[in-house]
Design an enzyme around this catalytic site. Structure first.
Site, PDB file in Angstrom:
ATOM      1  N   HIS A 293      46.020  70.640  68.984  1.00 53.19           N
ATOM      2  CA  HIS A 293      44.962  71.379  68.299  1.00 53.19           C
ATOM      3  C   HIS A 293      43.537  70.669  68.332  1.00 53.19           C
ATOM      4  O   HIS A 293      42.685  71.208  68.692  1.00 53.19           O
ATOM      5  CB  HIS A 293      45.440  71.775  66.894  1.00 53.19           C
ATOM      6  CG  HIS A 293      44.078  71.949  65.963  1.00 53.19           C
ATOM      7  ND1 HIS A 293      43.346  73.218  66.015  1.00 53.19           N
ATOM      8  CD2 HIS A 293      43.324  71.337  65.055  1.00 53.19           C
ATOM      9  CE1 HIS A 293      42.349  73.126  65.237  1.00 53.19           C
ATOM     10  NE2 HIS A 293      42.209  72.127  64.673  1.00 53.19           N
TER      11      HIS A 293
ATOM     12  N   ASP B  17      18.336  77.297  89.957  1.00 52.33           N
ATOM     13  CA  ASP B  17      19.549  77.264  89.608  1.00 52.33           C
ATOM     14  C   ASP B  17      20.088  75.726  89.130  1.00 52.33           C
ATOM     15  O   ASP B  17      19.061  74.973  89.185  1.00 52.33           O
ATOM     16  CB  ASP B  17      20.589  77.563  90.903  1.00 52.33           C
ATOM     17  CG  ASP B  17      21.969  78.166  90.430  1.00 52.33           C
ATOM     18  OD1 ASP B  17      22.689  77.267  90.049  1.00 52.33           O
ATOM     19  OD2 ASP B  17      22.122  79.166  90.935  1.00 52.33           O
TER      20      ASP B  17
ATOM     21  N   TRP C 280      45.203  63.414  68.311  1.00 56.13           N
ATOM     22  CA  TRP C 280      44.297  63.518  69.346  1.00 56.13           C
ATOM     23  C   TRP C 280      43.711  62.314  69.719  1.00 56.13           C
ATOM     24  O   TRP C 280      43.047  61.980  70.847  1.00 56.13           O
ATOM     25  CB  TRP C 280      43.053  64.661  68.972  1.00 56.13           C
ATOM     26  CG  TRP C 280      41.786  64.043  68.254  1.00 56.13           C
ATOM     27  CD1 TRP C 280      41.644  63.824  66.879  1.00 56.13           C
ATOM     28  CD2 TRP C 280      40.591  63.698  68.965  1.00 56.13           C
ATOM     29  NE1 TRP C 280      40.602  63.347  66.676  1.00 56.13           N
ATOM     30  CE2 TRP C 280      39.956  63.106  67.850  1.00 56.13           C
ATOM     31  CE3 TRP C 280      40.245  63.551  70.244  1.00 56.13           C
ATOM     32  CZ2 TRP C 280      38.552  62.480  67.910  1.00 56.13           C
ATOM     33  CZ3 TRP C 280      38.842  62.898  70.317  1.00 56.13           C
ATOM     34  CH2 TRP C 280      38.072  62.562  69.331  1.00 56.13           C
TER      35      TRP C 280
ATOM     36  N   SER D  50      35.417  66.514  85.240  1.00 55.58           N
ATOM     37  CA  SER D  50      34.767  67.781  84.913  1.00 55.58           C
ATOM     38  C   SER D  50      33.458  67.491  84.153  1.00 55.58           C
ATOM     39  O   SER D  50      32.120  67.837  84.524  1.00 55.58           O
ATOM     40  CB  SER D  50      35.612  68.526  84.222  1.00 55.58           C
ATOM     41  OG  SER D  50      34.673  69.584  83.854  1.00 55.58           O
ATOM     42  N   SER D  51      33.666  66.771  82.966  1.00 54.80           N
ATOM     43  CA  SER D  51      32.318  66.326  82.048  1.00 54.80           C
ATOM     44  C   SER D  51      31.410  65.548  82.871  1.00 54.80           C
ATOM     45  O   SER D  51      30.210  65.688  82.798  1.00 54.80           O
ATOM     46  CB  SER D  51      32.946  65.487  80.985  1.00 54.80           C
ATOM     47  OG  SER D  51      33.405  66.345  80.138  1.00 54.80           O
TER      48      SER D  51
ATOM     49  N   HIS E  19      33.052  57.805  69.097  1.00 54.07           N
ATOM     50  CA  HIS E  19      31.813  58.202  68.498  1.00 54.07           C
ATOM     51  C   HIS E  19      30.756  58.638  69.311  1.00 54.07           C
ATOM     52  O   HIS E  19      30.437  59.519  68.689  1.00 54.07           O
ATOM     53  CB  HIS E  19      31.544  56.834  67.483  1.00 54.07           C
ATOM     54  CG  HIS E  19      30.960  57.416  66.572  1.00 54.07           C
ATOM     55  ND1 HIS E  19      31.398  57.954  65.468  1.00 54.07           N
ATOM     56  CD2 HIS E  19      29.456  57.692  66.228  1.00 54.07           C
ATOM     57  CE1 HIS E  19      30.651  58.387  64.611  1.00 54.07           C
ATOM     58  NE2 HIS E  19      29.648  58.460  65.172  1.00 54.07           N
TER      59      HIS E  19
ATOM     60  N   GLU F  51      31.250  60.554  71.572  1.00 48.83           N
ATOM     61  CA  GLU F  51      31.904  61.864  71.836  1.00 48.83           C
ATOM     62  C   GLU F  51      31.479  62.813  70.704  1.00 48.83           C
ATOM     63  O   GLU F  51      31.243  63.863  70.762  1.00 48.83           O
ATOM     64  CB  GLU F  51      33.468  62.005  72.034  1.00 48.83           C
ATOM     65  CG  GLU F  51      34.177  63.194  71.888  1.00 48.83           C
ATOM     66  CD  GLU F  51      33.944  63.957  73.073  1.00 48.83           C
ATOM     67  OE1 GLU F  51      33.404  63.373  74.223  1.00 48.83           O
ATOM     68  OE2 GLU F  51      34.137  65.209  72.837  1.00 48.83           O
TER      69      GLU F  51
ATOM     70  N   TYR G 115      28.714  62.857  68.803  1.00 49.85           N
ATOM     71  CA  TYR G 115      27.630  63.219  68.923  1.00 49.85           C
ATOM     72  C   TYR G 115      27.366  64.266  70.000  1.00 49.85           C
ATOM     73  O   TYR G 115      26.364  65.049  70.292  1.00 49.85           O
ATOM     74  CB  TYR G 115      26.545  62.135  68.864  1.00 49.85           C
ATOM     75  CG  TYR G 115      26.639  61.551  67.610  1.00 49.85           C
ATOM     76  CD1 TYR G 115      26.778  62.215  66.351  1.00 49.85           C
ATOM     77  CD2 TYR G 115      26.430  59.926  67.359  1.00 49.85           C
ATOM     78  CE1 TYR G 115      26.930  61.607  65.250  1.00 49.85           C
ATOM     79  CE2 TYR G 115      26.354  59.336  66.241  1.00 49.85           C
ATOM     80  CZ  TYR G 115      26.763  59.937  65.184  1.00 49.85           C
ATOM     81  OH  TYR G 115      26.772  59.387  63.949  1.00 49.85           O
TER      82      TYR G 115
ATOM     83  N   SER H 188      17.347  74.202  66.475  1.00 49.77           N
ATOM     84  CA  SER H 188      15.905  74.435  66.355  1.00 49.77           C
ATOM     85  C   SER H 188      15.226  75.705  66.996  1.00 49.77           C
ATOM     86  O   SER H 188      14.244  76.183  66.363  1.00 49.77           O
ATOM     87  CB  SER H 188      15.299  73.184  67.254  1.00 49.77           C
ATOM     88  OG  SER H 188      15.937  72.073  66.769  1.00 49.77           O
TER      89      SER H 188
ATOM     90  N   HIS I 297      33.474  52.079  62.531  1.00 51.21           N
ATOM     91  CA  HIS I 297      33.674  52.865  61.213  1.00 51.21           C
ATOM     92  C   HIS I 297      35.064  53.552  60.872  1.00 51.21           C
ATOM     93  O   HIS I 297      35.241  54.119  59.901  1.00 51.21           O
ATOM     94  CB  HIS I 297      32.378  53.360  60.815  1.00 51.21           C
ATOM     95  CG  HIS I 297      32.109  54.652  61.498  1.00 51.21           C
ATOM     96  ND1 HIS I 297      30.650  54.964  61.852  1.00 51.21           N
ATOM     97  CD2 HIS I 297      32.833  55.511  62.172  1.00 51.21           C
ATOM     98  CE1 HIS I 297      30.642  55.854  62.652  1.00 51.21           C
ATOM     99  NE2 HIS I 297      31.941  56.324  62.776  1.00 51.21           N
ATOM    100  N   HIS I 298      35.544  53.851  62.265  1.00 49.81           N
ATOM    101  CA  HIS I 298      36.532  54.493  62.399  1.00 49.81           C
ATOM    102  C   HIS I 298      37.910  53.658  61.919  1.00 49.81           C
ATOM    103  O   HIS I 298      39.076  54.228  61.920  1.00 49.81           O
ATOM    104  CB  HIS I 298      37.019  55.313  63.623  1.00 49.81           C
ATOM    105  CG  HIS I 298      35.852  56.308  63.927  1.00 49.81           C
ATOM    106  ND1 HIS I 298      35.874  57.441  63.527  1.00 49.81           N
ATOM    107  CD2 HIS I 298      34.490  56.330  64.495  1.00 49.81           C
ATOM    108  CE1 HIS I 298      34.886  58.295  63.941  1.00 49.81           C
ATOM    109  NE2 HIS I 298      34.076  57.460  64.528  1.00 49.81           N
TER     110      HIS I 298
ATOM    111  N   THR J 213      18.950  61.579  61.035  1.00 53.65           N
ATOM    112  CA  THR J 213      19.727  63.007  60.899  1.00 53.65           C
ATOM    113  C   THR J 213      18.777  63.607  59.784  1.00 53.65           C
ATOM    114  O   THR J 213      18.631  64.948  59.755  1.00 53.65           O
ATOM    115  CB  THR J 213      20.977  62.896  60.594  1.00 53.65           C
ATOM    116  OG1 THR J 213      21.731  61.873  61.643  1.00 53.65           O
ATOM    117  CG2 THR J 213      21.773  64.221  60.637  1.00 53.65           C
TER     118      THR J 213
ATOM    119  N   LYS K 149      15.894  65.178  61.182  1.00 57.48           N
ATOM    120  CA  LYS K 149      15.859  66.550  61.705  1.00 57.48           C
ATOM    121  C   LYS K 149      16.271  67.796  60.630  1.00 57.48           C
ATOM    122  O   LYS K 149      15.673  68.686  60.725  1.00 57.48           O
ATOM    123  CB  LYS K 149      17.273  66.823  62.552  1.00 57.48           C
ATOM    124  CG  LYS K 149      17.091  65.626  63.707  1.00 57.48           C
ATOM    125  CD  LYS K 149      18.184  65.830  64.753  1.00 57.48           C
ATOM    126  CE  LYS K 149      17.908  67.209  65.467  1.00 57.48           C
ATOM    127  NZ  LYS K 149      16.727  66.823  66.419  1.00 57.48           N
TER     128      LYS K 149
ATOM    129  N   ARG L 110      46.547  62.548  55.537  1.00 54.63           N
ATOM    130  CA  ARG L 110      46.672  63.545  56.695  1.00 54.63           C
ATOM    131  C   ARG L 110      47.701  63.303  57.632  1.00 54.63           C
ATOM    132  O   ARG L 110      48.514  62.627  57.568  1.00 54.63           O
ATOM    133  CB  ARG L 110      45.261  63.556  57.533  1.00 54.63           C
ATOM    134  CG  ARG L 110      44.985  62.044  58.048  1.00 54.63           C
ATOM    135  CD  ARG L 110      43.516  61.953  58.622  1.00 54.63           C
ATOM    136  NE  ARG L 110      43.297  62.586  59.902  1.00 54.63           N
ATOM    137  CZ  ARG L 110      42.483  61.965  60.824  1.00 54.63           C
ATOM    138  NH1 ARG L 110      42.027  60.947  60.693  1.00 54.63           N
ATOM    139  NH2 ARG L 110      42.436  62.616  61.847  1.00 54.63           N
TER     140      ARG L 110
END
Lengths: 301, 528
Positions: free
Chosen positions: B79, B108, B144, B172-173, B256, B258, B260, B271, B305-306, B331, B334, B453
């Protein structure tokens, strides 16, 4: 400013073929690795077929792009796209190596000293009491485990032995090749194709010598030093860093060899149009810089 | 503007798409490839969503009822992987493909064949990942984040296939990002200076940079795993001098930024939508750019921080706490700008605007719970509880995914030439809005009360809110079938859209007819 049309090819079969090649490569590689030691595994044939499709597609894809260039389809703007593209690709390679250099930094500054009882988390020493932190790590913390201990390492042997030390020769060879590829570039800018071919030929030869020396070094490590992938974190970082670098040398050398044969057999490139060569030479300089970092952090310090 | 449209019709080089399946297999057209990405992402969203529903069905009541714990772990892992790499990221790449060339006035994407390759290797990667469900020992079951040694010493054999599929996703990315950056840097129409660029384009420029910087690091991490599992290295094994915590450092150095990567394009989309339906120019365009840039730079120095509870040196815990809290500043800029844009605007509440406003409110809630988690001593309590689950689902579902849905409603008239059914769109919004909050809000409470969890079972005192959460999840899941129906209905037909589509729309993409012609801006427009 005069506007040139940006060339967008209508359709192309190459990408989907390349996707299939990657599918075969990955299924073959993963299957082969999972079946290591099994004699009747068929996965390796999938892997070979993946390589075949990959190589063929790559060849025809590049041939098409080169022909489009010769036919004048690509505008100055499109060529700039290739320049940007190659630059960012090299940046992604830098970050790939950064992961491995980061791992080396971490084990040398944190995990190994901690396991040896030093520093903030020296408590880790109670896992294997008596383990002393040194670099290169010649005995693993859990000495009785599956890890094979190395008798000798590849580090700087002191000035007295510097000339018998393979990495020194490797450094000389690779740094010289960066200079010779630059001479080739200068010759090309002056439209001196003969000199270009010679200098590029010298560069490719130096690349081959480097790979040969590296192979000799690996042979020494496995056969005489007992230094393998299996000899704990020093062997892990040593072989992964130098191994990925060696692989990149082979790729870069192959690119340069392709450029050499394009120049010799098809008379491609002149002072205005030679991005294929330029991209390969950038890649070569990048590989060279990585080696300097390796020489410093893996071998000397 | 009409001059732009005319120049299209007069260009004899132009023709429509090829017919049949080969159109999609061989295409080099950014609009075709964008469509492929979006449909692929939607398929993955439904598959990953079905897995989430397996999880929520199992958690409906305490005790084991539906699936085995082993299978539960596989669902949990797939998932996460599918939603991150298969649903959210490809959706944003699809939007970038459709919109970036039109917004900067390019014919293009810069490298059209590579663009096709970046898409078609994604189905390959996910076919391999999903096929691991049928392999001996089952699919990956370590979450994950695939922490070592769960993903090395104790991993099922299918992990090898997982590793290579991650390599392909990364390739790919990286190719997709190179394409986006090169398009933006090299193919802007004359007069389109960097600071005039629309914010969606800006957000993708920054995202692409992040992707190229961190996907190779992820490739490095899985390569070390592969070597540890099969070739005897000891990167993540302390017995050989390595450290399992090293894996977490490398993973979160990727992970991290990732996070963002999955939110910056959402900022861009929001926006555009808020300024359009407020009928005002966006407040603080330049500060939005600087805020996104700051967030991107800070994202490289907050990863630990993880990992507050793994035993970091005290100095590291303090540094990562403060660095993380610093992100709240850009943030906040924004959110302030969005609210100020709406202030005294002539707002109408079409479906995209509803999703965008919900994004601002609910993403901010997710941001605040993120601030709570950033406080190191408090995190020792929250770590690995449902509070964390609630936090990242708030930023990802009503954050990223709401913004993707908002973008679909906002631009689908441009893509198909038809207006979507406004009544159904609003229904979809309200069902999703209620569903998402009923699912995830109670998870804050059960998390604070101590529910861990990743387990298929839980203590009795958590039963009520888990049941509520499961009901919400099924409501949210079901309302996405409605979304599929609305999209299909719009593709098939509907009220014809005008070129500008929305009353307050601004930007180059609204100057071309709807649906956008197969080739746009083969001659670059002039931007004033």
């Amino acid at each position: 400013m005069s506007y040139q049309k940006y060339y967008v090819p209508d359709q192309s079969k190459f990408p989907i073929l390349m996707a299939m090649a990657l599918f075969l490569l990955v299924m073959g590689a993963a299957g082969t690795i999972n079946d290591l030691g099994e004699a009747d595994s068929m996965s390796v044939y999938v892997l070979y077929s993946g390589f075949a499709v990959f190589g063929t597609t790559l060849f025809f894809w590049f041939r098409t792009v080169i022909r489009e260039h010769i036919a004048g389809l690509d505008s100055a703007q499109l060529q700039k796209s290739f320049v940007f593209g190659m630059g960012w690709f090299i940046f992604s390679e830098v970050m790939f190596f950064a992961a491995f250099f980061g791992a080396l930094f971490y084990v040398r500054n944190f995990s190994v000293p901690w396991l040896g009882g030093e520093g903030d988390k020296g408590l880790a020493n109670m896992l294997w009491e008596g383990f002393e932190s040194t670099w290169p790590v010649m005995s693993t913390p859990d000495a009785g485990s599956a890890y094979v201990l190395a008798e000798k390492n590849m580090s700087w042997p002191g000035w007295g032995h510097a000339l018998e030390w393979l990495p020194m020769w490797n450094t000389i060879v690779l740094l010289s090749s960066s200079v010779t590829v630059h001479f080739a570039h200068l010759a090309l800018k002056n439209d001196n194709k003969k000199s270009f071919n010679i200098w590029l030929g010298v560069t490719v030869t130096l690349a081959l010598i480097f790979v040969g020396l590296q192979a000799a070094e690996y042979y020494e490590a496995y056969a005489h030093y007992g230094l393998t992938l299996n000899s704990g974190i020093y062997g892990s970082t040593f072989f992964m860093l130098t191994g990925f670098h060696g692989f990149h040398v082979m790729m870069g050398g192959f690119m340069l060899a392709v450029m050499l044969s394009r120049s010799v057999f098809y008379n491609h490139f002149d002072s205005h149009s030679h991005f294929g060569f330029e991209a390969a030479s950038w890649y070569w300089h990048f590989v060279d810089v990585v080696w300097v970092m390796l020489f410093l952090f893996v071998y000397i310090l | 503007m009409s001059a732009v449209i005319e120049s299209h019709n007069h260009d004899d080089h132009h023709h429509g798409p090829a017919k049949g399946l080969t159109r999609w297999l061989y295409t080099t057209n950014h609009k075709d490839i964008g469509t492929l990405y979006l449909w692929f992402s939607f398929a993955m969203f439904l598959i990953g969503g079905a897995m989430a529903l397996v999880i929520r069905a199992e958690l409906f009541e305490p005790g084991m009822q539906i699936v085995e714990p082993e299978f539960y772990n596989q669902m949990l892992t797939l998932h996460g992987l599918i939603m991150v790499f298969g649903a959210v990221m490809p959706a944003f790449v699809g939007l970038a493909n459709w919109l970036v060339p039109m917004m900067v006035g390019a014919p293009d994407m810069a490298l059209p064949r590579m663009n096709n390759l970046s898409f078609w290797i994604l189905p390959v990667a996910f076919f391999i990942l999903l096929s691991s469900l049928f392999m001996e020992g089952g699919a990956p079951n370590f979450g994950w984040t695939f922490y070592a040694p769960l993903s090395t010493t104790y991993a099922p054999p299918s992990t090898t296939f997982f590793i290579f599929s991650v390599h392909i996703m990364g390739a790919s990315s990286i190719m997709g990002s190179i394409n986006v950056i090169v398009t933006i840097m090299n193919m802007r129409a004359p007069g389109m200076t960097l600071m005039k660029m629309p914010l969606f384009v800006w957000s993708w420029l920054i995202t692409a940079y992040l992707l190229i910087a961190v996907m190779p690091v992820l490739a490095g991490a899985v390569t070390m795993m592969l070597m540890d599992i099969h070739f005897g290295t000891s990167f993540f094994n302390a017995a050989g001098g390595g450290d399992p915590v090293l894996f977490q450092h490398i993973f979160w150095f990727f992970g991290h930024p990732e996070v963002y990567i999955m939110i910056l394009p959402a900022f861009g989309i929001t926006s555009h939508i808020i300024e359009t339906f407020s009928r005002k120019q966006l407040f603080g365009h330049t500060s939005m750019v600087w805020a996104m840039t700051s967030i991107a730079i800070l994202s490289f120095v907050v990863w630990a921080h993880h990992m507050f509870t793994v035993g970091l040196p005290l100095a590291a815990e303090l540094f990562f706490m403060w660095a993380t809290m610093l992100i709240a500043v850009p943030t906040g800029v924004k959110v302030f700008n969005w609210v100020t844009t709406m202030f005294k605007g002539s707002i109408t509440y079409e479906t995209p605007m509803l999703f965008a406003i919900a994004f601002v409110v609910l993403f901010t809630i997710g941001g605040f719970s993120g601030l709570m988690l950033a406080i190191t001593p408090a995190d020792f309590q929250y770590h690995d509880t449902y509070f964390v689950v609630a936090h990242f689902h708030y930023v990802l579902v009503p954050g990223s995914i709401f913004s993707i849905m908002a973008a679909v409603y906002f631009w689908i008239p441009k893509w198909t030439g038809n207006m979507y059914d406004e009544r159904l769109g609003k229904l979809h919004f309200w069902l999703s809005f209620v569903g998402v909050n009923v699912t995830f809000f109670p998870q804050h409470w059960i998390g604070l009360a101590g529910m861990p969890r990743r387990y298929p079972d839980y203590a009795l005192q958590f039963a009520d809110w888990n049941m509520v959460s499961s009901v919400g999840a099924f409501l949210f899941g079901a309302s996405q079938i409605l979304f599929l129906f609305i999209v299909l209905k719009t593709v098939m037909g509907g009220k014809k859209a005008t070129p500008e589509v929305w009353e307050g729309s601004r930007g180059l993409e609204w100057t071309i007819e709807s649906p956008a012609p197969y080739h746009t801006f083969t001659t670059p427009p002039k931007v004033n």
